[in-house]
Design a protein around this motif. Structure first.
Motif, PDB file in Angstrom:
ATOM      1  N   SER A  92       0.835  -1.199   0.000  1.00  0.00           N
ATOM      2  CA  SER A  92       0.000   0.000   0.000  1.00  0.00           C
ATOM      3  C   SER A  92       0.874   1.254   0.000  1.00  0.00           C
ATOM      4  O   SER A  92       2.098   1.191   0.214  1.00  0.00           O
ATOM      5  N   GLN A  94       0.884   3.575   2.285  1.00  0.00           N
ATOM      6  CA  GLN A  94       1.474   3.763   3.610  1.00  0.00           C
ATOM      7  C   GLN A  94       2.579   2.746   3.875  1.00  0.00           C
ATOM      8  O   GLN A  94       3.581   3.079   4.512  1.00  0.00           O
ATOM      9  N   ARG A 128      -3.873   6.128   1.089  1.00  0.00           N
ATOM     10  CA  ARG A 128      -2.875   5.430   1.890  1.00  0.00           C
ATOM     11  C   ARG A 128      -3.067   3.923   1.949  1.00  0.00           C
ATOM     12  O   ARG A 128      -2.102   3.183   2.151  1.00  0.00           O
ATOM     13  N   THR A 129      -4.298   3.422   1.765  1.00  0.00           N
ATOM     14  CA  THR A 129      -4.522   1.968   1.810  1.00  0.00           C
ATOM     15  C   THR A 129      -4.518   1.343   0.421  1.00  0.00           C
ATOM     16  O   THR A 129      -4.669   0.127   0.287  1.00  0.00           O
ATOM     17  N   GLN A 130      -4.315   2.146  -0.594  1.00  0.00           N
ATOM     18  CA  GLN A 130      -4.381   1.679  -1.991  1.00  0.00           C
ATOM     19  C   GLN A 130      -3.045   1.065  -2.393  1.00  0.00           C
ATOM     20  O   GLN A 130      -1.983   1.504  -1.960  1.00  0.00           O
TER      21      GLN A 130
END
Length: 234
Positions: A92, A94, A128-130
């Motif tokens: 991801s 992040q 951020r979670t992609q």
């Protein structure tokens, strides 16, 4: 802050860098411009410890860098944003940023730096979670810059940050480079877009065939007729 003196670097039997000398002072933006094959990326890789010089010296804050490993150089305060971005697919956004902070053990410093990166690049916080591989080219460049910032560098090396980007992203990237510099990070920039690079640079060096051919302030090089003919389309 950084001194490169009489540096020579080989790719096999080919001498890519031939006795190059230049300096970067604390707080500056310094740009290296030149045609493909001039030795610019080789210089950054050598400063970062990814290649070894055949001859010459590199010192950072009066400390020799020539024999340090790449991780040691990052810990000393130098981060590189590589040409082509090289984000980690399958992780991801992040998680990519966390990879940039591999040497950071202080959770408070990590959280503060992460927030700073998200302040520079709000789109990264939104995504951020992609999976980083699904970002656009401009967003991936922002992620590569954010990842380098996570190491809390005093000196950031940028290798062709505008390559392959749409014009709207190019202007944004250069604006952010200036903001990062104004916040206290010294910048050494390699860039094919010589006009944009010289506009924001305190000083610049022109490389050709592995050697420094010209140097001066960004404004002076922008106004130089030889630089205009060779690199600015003028």
């Amino acid at each position: 802050m950084l001194t490169v003196k009489d540096l020579a670097v080989n790719y096999g039997a080919i001498q890519a860098v031939k006795g190059v000398s230049f300096e970067v002072h604390r707080g500056e933006i310094v740009t290296l411009i030149g045609a493909n094959g001039a030795g610019k990326s080789t210089l950054l890789k050598t400063i970062s410890g990814l290649m070894r010089p055949k001859a010459g010296q590199i010192t950072y804050l009066e400390r020799p860098l020539d024999r340090l490993s790449a991780p040691q150089i990052v810990r000393a305060g130098i981060s590189q944003v590589p040409e082509g971005r090289h984000i980690f697919p399958g992780l991801s956004v992040q998680e990519n940023l966390q990879m940039g902070a591999f040497g950071q053990r202080d959770r408070a410093v990590f959280n503060e730096t992460l927030q700073t990166v998200y302040d520079y690049f709000p789109i990264l916080k939104k995504r951020r979670t992609q999976d980083a591989a699904t970002l656009s080219g401009g967003e991936q460049q922002m992620l590569a810059m954010g990842r380098a910032l996570m190491a809390h560098p005093q000196l950031m090396l940028l290798d062709e940050p505008s390559m392959g980007l749409a014009p709207i992203f190019i202007q944004e990237i250069f604006t952010i480079i200036q903001a990062i510099n104004q916040a206290g990070t010294t910048v050494l920039l390699i860039e094919q877009n010589a006009r944009q690079a010289l506009k924001i640079a305190d000083r610049g060096y022109v490389l050709a065939s592995g050697q420094v051919k010209l140097s001066g302030s960004g404004a002076a090089l922008l106004a130089n007729p030889d630089v205009q003919r060779a690199y600015l389309g003028g």
